[in-house]
Design a protein around this motif. Structure first.
Motif, PDB file in Angstrom:
ATOM      1  N   ALA A   3       2.084   7.791   6.566  1.00 24.17           N
ATOM      2  CA  ALA A   3       0.964   8.446   5.893  1.00 24.17           C
ATOM      3  C   ALA A   3       1.305   8.737   4.435  1.00 24.17           C
ATOM      4  O   ALA A   3       0.434   8.645   3.550  1.00 24.17           O
ATOM      5  N   ALA A   4       2.567   9.062   4.172  1.00 24.96           N
ATOM      6  CA  ALA A   4       2.995   9.306   2.792  1.00 24.96           C
ATOM      7  C   ALA A   4       2.875   8.039   1.946  1.00 24.96           C
ATOM      8  O   ALA A   4       2.474   8.095   0.779  1.00 24.96           O
ATOM      9  N   GLU A   5       3.225   6.877   2.530  1.00 28.90           N
ATOM     10  CA  GLU A   5       3.079   5.624   1.789  1.00 28.90           C
ATOM     11  C   GLU A   5       1.615   5.331   1.472  1.00 28.90           C
ATOM     12  O   GLU A   5       1.285   4.899   0.357  1.00 28.90           O
ATOM     13  N   VAL A   6       0.734   5.559   2.439  1.00 28.97           N
ATOM     14  CA  VAL A   6      -0.695   5.362   2.182  1.00 28.97           C
ATOM     15  C   VAL A   6      -1.157   6.266   1.056  1.00 28.97           C
ATOM     16  O   VAL A   6      -1.907   5.852   0.165  1.00 28.97           O
ATOM     17  N   PHE A   7      -0.691   7.519   1.061  1.00 29.59           N
ATOM     18  CA  PHE A   7      -1.062   8.475   0.018  1.00 29.59           C
ATOM     19  C   PHE A   7      -0.545   8.036  -1.350  1.00 29.59           C
ATOM     20  O   PHE A   7      -1.242   8.137  -2.364  1.00 29.59           O
ATOM     21  N   LEU A   8       0.681   7.514  -1.382  1.00 25.33           N
ATOM     22  CA  LEU A   8       1.291   7.128  -2.656  1.00 25.33           C
ATOM     23  C   LEU A   8       0.699   5.840  -3.229  1.00 25.33           C
ATOM     24  O   LEU A   8       0.652   5.669  -4.449  1.00 25.33           O
ATOM     25  N   THR A   9       0.281   4.929  -2.366  1.00 25.66           N
ATOM     26  CA  THR A   9      -0.182   3.617  -2.835  1.00 25.66           C
ATOM     27  C   THR A   9      -1.690   3.496  -2.907  1.00 25.66           C
ATOM     28  O   THR A   9      -2.198   2.451  -3.321  1.00 25.66           O
ATOM     29  N   ARG A  10      -2.412   4.513  -2.483  1.00 28.01           N
ATOM     30  CA  ARG A  10      -3.876   4.434  -2.506  1.00 28.01           C
ATOM     31  C   ARG A  10      -4.362   4.290  -3.940  1.00 28.01           C
ATOM     32  O   ARG A  10      -3.686   4.703  -4.892  1.00 28.01           O
ATOM     33  N   ALA A  11      -5.523   3.708  -4.096  1.00 24.10           N
ATOM     34  CA  ALA A  11      -6.092   3.485  -5.426  1.00 24.10           C
ATOM     35  C   ALA A  11      -6.459   4.808  -6.086  1.00 24.10           C
ATOM     36  O   ALA A  11      -7.079   5.676  -5.459  1.00 24.10           O
ATOM     37  N   LYS A  12      -6.060   4.954  -7.339  1.00 26.64           N
ATOM     38  CA  LYS A  12      -6.425   6.137  -8.120  1.00 26.64           C
ATOM     39  C   LYS A  12      -7.648   5.823  -8.972  1.00 26.64           C
ATOM     40  O   LYS A  12      -7.912   4.659  -9.282  1.00 26.64           O
ATOM     41  N   PRO A  13      -8.426   6.832  -9.367  1.00 31.73           N
ATOM     42  CA  PRO A  13      -9.600   6.587 -10.210  1.00 31.73           C
ATOM     43  C   PRO A  13      -9.228   5.872 -11.507  1.00 31.73           C
ATOM     44  O   PRO A  13      -8.317   6.286 -12.225  1.00 31.73           O
ATOM     45  N   GLY A  14      -9.913   4.781 -11.787  1.00 28.38           N
ATOM     46  CA  GLY A  14      -9.678   4.011 -13.006  1.00 28.38           C
ATOM     47  C   GLY A  14      -8.500   3.074 -12.951  1.00 28.38           C
ATOM     48  O   GLY A  14      -8.224   2.357 -13.913  1.00 28.38           O
ATOM     49  N   GLN A  15      -7.795   3.013 -11.823  1.00 29.91           N
ATOM     50  CA  GLN A  15      -6.614   2.159 -11.681  1.00 29.91           C
ATOM     51  C   GLN A  15      -6.993   0.794 -11.141  1.00 29.91           C
ATOM     52  O   GLN A  15      -7.796   0.675 -10.224  1.00 29.91           O
ATOM     53  N   VAL A  16      -6.428  -0.263 -11.740  1.00 25.15           N
ATOM     54  CA  VAL A  16      -6.616  -1.616 -11.228  1.00 25.15           C
ATOM     55  C   VAL A  16      -5.603  -1.836 -10.108  1.00 25.15           C
ATOM     56  O   VAL A  16      -4.400  -1.763 -10.321  1.00 25.15           O
ATOM     57  N   THR A  17      -6.093  -2.084  -8.920  1.00 25.50           N
ATOM     58  CA  THR A  17      -5.202  -2.170  -7.772  1.00 25.50           C
ATOM     59  C   THR A  17      -5.756  -3.165  -6.762  1.00 25.50           C
ATOM     60  O   THR A  17      -6.841  -3.713  -6.931  1.00 25.50           O
ATOM     61  N   SER A  18      -4.998  -3.377  -5.700  1.00 21.95           N
ATOM     62  CA  SER A  18      -5.412  -4.290  -4.639  1.00 21.95           C
ATOM     63  C   SER A  18      -6.572  -3.695  -3.853  1.00 21.95           C
ATOM     64  O   SER A  18      -6.684  -2.477  -3.699  1.00 21.95           O
ATOM     65  N   TYR A  19      -7.427  -4.585  -3.341  1.00 18.47           N
ATOM     66  CA  TYR A  19      -8.598  -4.125  -2.593  1.00 18.47           C
ATOM     67  C   TYR A  19      -8.202  -3.312  -1.380  1.00 18.47           C
ATOM     68  O   TYR A  19      -8.821  -2.276  -1.087  1.00 18.47           O
ATOM     69  N   MET A  20      -7.157  -3.729  -0.647  1.00 20.92           N
ATOM     70  CA  MET A  20      -6.774  -3.022   0.566  1.00 20.92           C
ATOM     71  C   MET A  20      -6.209  -1.640   0.281  1.00 20.92           C
ATOM     72  O   MET A  20      -6.072  -0.830   1.196  1.00 20.92           O
ATOM     73  N   ALA A  21      -5.874  -1.335  -0.966  1.00 22.36           N
ATOM     74  CA  ALA A  21      -5.396  -0.003  -1.325  1.00 22.36           C
ATOM     75  C   ALA A  21      -6.545   0.940  -1.684  1.00 22.36           C
ATOM     76  O   ALA A  21      -6.325   2.137  -1.854  1.00 22.36           O
ATOM     77  N   THR A  22      -7.746   0.404  -1.804  1.00 20.32           N
ATOM     78  CA  THR A  22      -8.906   1.243  -2.085  1.00 20.32           C
ATOM     79  C   THR A  22      -9.383   1.920  -0.808  1.00 20.32           C
ATOM     80  O   THR A  22      -8.994   1.544   0.299  1.00 20.32           O
ATOM     81  N   VAL A  23     -10.239   2.910  -0.966  1.00 22.65           N
ATOM     82  CA  VAL A  23     -10.787   3.594   0.202  1.00 22.65           C
ATOM     83  C   VAL A  23     -11.534   2.613   1.099  1.00 22.65           C
ATOM     84  O   VAL A  23     -11.399   2.635   2.322  1.00 22.65           O
ATOM     85  N   SER A  24     -12.315   1.715   0.492  1.00 24.21           N
ATOM     86  CA  SER A  24     -13.062   0.738   1.268  1.00 24.21           C
ATOM     87  C   SER A  24     -12.125  -0.192   2.034  1.00 24.21           C
ATOM     88  O   SER A  24     -12.369  -0.517   3.204  1.00 24.21           O
ATOM     89  N   GLY A  25     -11.058  -0.636   1.401  1.00 24.44           N
ATOM     90  CA  GLY A  25     -10.099  -1.506   2.072  1.00 24.44           C
ATOM     91  C   GLY A  25      -9.383  -0.805   3.213  1.00 24.44           C
ATOM     92  O   GLY A  25      -9.206  -1.372   4.289  1.00 24.44           O
ATOM     93  N   LEU A  26      -8.958   0.444   2.987  1.00 26.70           N
ATOM     94  CA  LEU A  26      -8.295   1.201   4.038  1.00 26.70           C
ATOM     95  C   LEU A  26      -9.239   1.473   5.210  1.00 26.70           C
ATOM     96  O   LEU A  26      -8.828   1.449   6.372  1.00 26.70           O
ATOM     97  N   LEU A  27     -10.509   1.695   4.879  1.00 27.54           N
ATOM     98  CA  LEU A  27     -11.491   1.926   5.942  1.00 27.54           C
ATOM     99  C   LEU A  27     -11.656   0.694   6.826  1.00 27.54           C
ATOM    100  O   LEU A  27     -11.948   0.819   8.021  1.00 27.54           O
ATOM    101  N   LYS A  28     -11.489  -0.503   6.247  1.00 26.05           N
ATOM    102  CA  LYS A  28     -11.582  -1.725   7.051  1.00 26.05           C
ATOM    103  C   LYS A  28     -10.534  -1.712   8.170  1.00 26.05           C
ATOM    104  O   LYS A  28     -10.809  -2.117   9.303  1.00 26.05           O
ATOM    105  N   ILE A  29      -9.316  -1.256   7.866  1.00 22.31           N
ATOM    106  CA  ILE A  29      -8.264  -1.190   8.869  1.00 22.31           C
ATOM    107  C   ILE A  29      -8.625  -0.178   9.948  1.00 22.31           C
ATOM    108  O   ILE A  29      -8.456  -0.433  11.146  1.00 22.31           O
ATOM    109  N   VAL A  30      -9.145   0.967   9.528  1.00 17.66           N
ATOM    110  CA  VAL A  30      -9.513   2.005  10.497  1.00 17.66           C
ATOM    111  C   VAL A  30     -10.654   1.516  11.388  1.00 17.66           C
ATOM    112  O   VAL A  30     -10.660   1.763  12.598  1.00 17.66           O
ATOM    113  N   GLN A  31     -11.627   0.827  10.796  1.00 12.90           N
ATOM    114  CA  GLN A  31     -12.747   0.295  11.584  1.00 12.90           C
ATOM    115  C   GLN A  31     -12.264  -0.666  12.664  1.00 12.90           C
ATOM    116  O   GLN A  31     -12.719  -0.606  13.819  1.00 12.90           O
TER     117      GLN A  31
END
Length: 301
Positions: free
Chosen positions: A137-165
């Protein structure tokens, strides 16, 4: 003469906050399944599932650390950022499930009949299983997309939600095969079709993101995912209405749990689990649709 060692090793892979979290994951995972295998013990499908989770997560974590430390991940045909973000979320869900299941089925207060030593090993394994979940959970918190940050899709809230779904859909499938009597009505079969279709498409979206092949498609992947998410909301909304009606309405099913229904083998229990997680996934798809309006795909990070 050029050095052949230092420049090729990435020390940040083990010294950065994310690297430290992964080292803790490796340590806690190894400790957990070692305690269980040595003396704690496991049995039945529940125990086998827990051991699979701990060994699988340990193996993939070691693979990730090794690839990042040696920079070999650059040789893989993967979108590494998407892969690590997706795995961290999946491992978080799997480890928290195992951290709940193992003590629930195998830990007891007294020593009889398993003995105090076995009990102590099981308690210790449960503690390390909880720490393993927190490290993922700490890794997810550390690597999640921050506002205004260019990052991987799976690190965004939408990408993480895909895994949970997808994970929630697996729980639904598990309840479906546990004598849920879904084949009794065409309407409940429609619900199963909804769960299956949404699960398959969600997995395909994750697979294309992780492999970094979204740019090679002949259609706009980003827009297609948003359209699919909107469709999934409608499909799950229909299942959220149909399933409870045909399972718990007195005309088709039973509004209350039958008194003579055996614990663990009662279709009503499975139907209730499916109903609950149908609403959970409906909420997840609604949140996904809301967040998908605020992100951009980056497939190559």
């Amino acid at each position: 003469m050029e050095s052949t060692g230092g420049p090729y090793l990435n020390t940040a892979a083990v010294t950065s906050p994310v690297g430290i979290a992964r080292l803790l994951q490796m340590t806690f995972g190894c400790a957990t399944f070692s305690l269980v295998a040595h003396q704690g013990g496991f049995s039945a499908a529940y125990g086998t599932f827990c051991m699979f989770v701990w060994t699988f997560c340990f193996a993939v974590t070691v693979f990730i650390i090794a690839c990042e430390f040696t920079r070999l991940h650059s040789c893989l045909s993967l979108s590494w950022g998407n892969f690590t973000a997706a795995f961290a979320m999946l491992a978080t869900l799997m480890s928290v499930t195992a951290a709940v299941i193992y003590p629930l089925y195998f830990v007891q207060v007294g020593c009889y009949p398993i003995g105090c030593q076995v009990r102590d090993f099981r308690i210790a394994a449960s503690v390390f299983a909880g720490l393993l979940f927190l490290s993922y959970a700490a890794e997810v918190f550390l690597t999640r997309a921050k506002p205004g940050q260019v990052t991987s899709y799976m690190a965004t809230v939408s990408g993480l939600l895909k895994i949970v779904q997808a994970f929630v859909a697996c729980i639904i499938f598990g309840a479906l095969v546990n004598d849920s009597q879904y084949g009794k009505y065409v309407a409940t079969q429609w619900c199963v079709a909804v769960y299956s279709f949404c699960f398959v498409v969600t997995v395909v979206v994750v697979a294309f993101s992780v492999t970094g092949k979204t740019a090679l498609l002949w259609f706009p992947f980003e827009r297609s995912v948003v359209i699919y998410t909107f469709g999934a909301v409608l499909l799950y909304a229909s299942a959220a209405v149909i399933w409870p009606v045909f399972c718990f309405d007195s005309k088709y099913g039973s509004p209350r749990r039958p008194g003579l229904c055996a614990k663990g083998k009662c279709p009503w229990d499975s139907q209730l689990v499916i109903a609950i997680f149908t609403y959970v996934n409906l909420l997840l798809y609604v949140l996904d649709l809301a967040y998908s309006q605020r992100i951009r795909f980056v497939s190559h990070i």
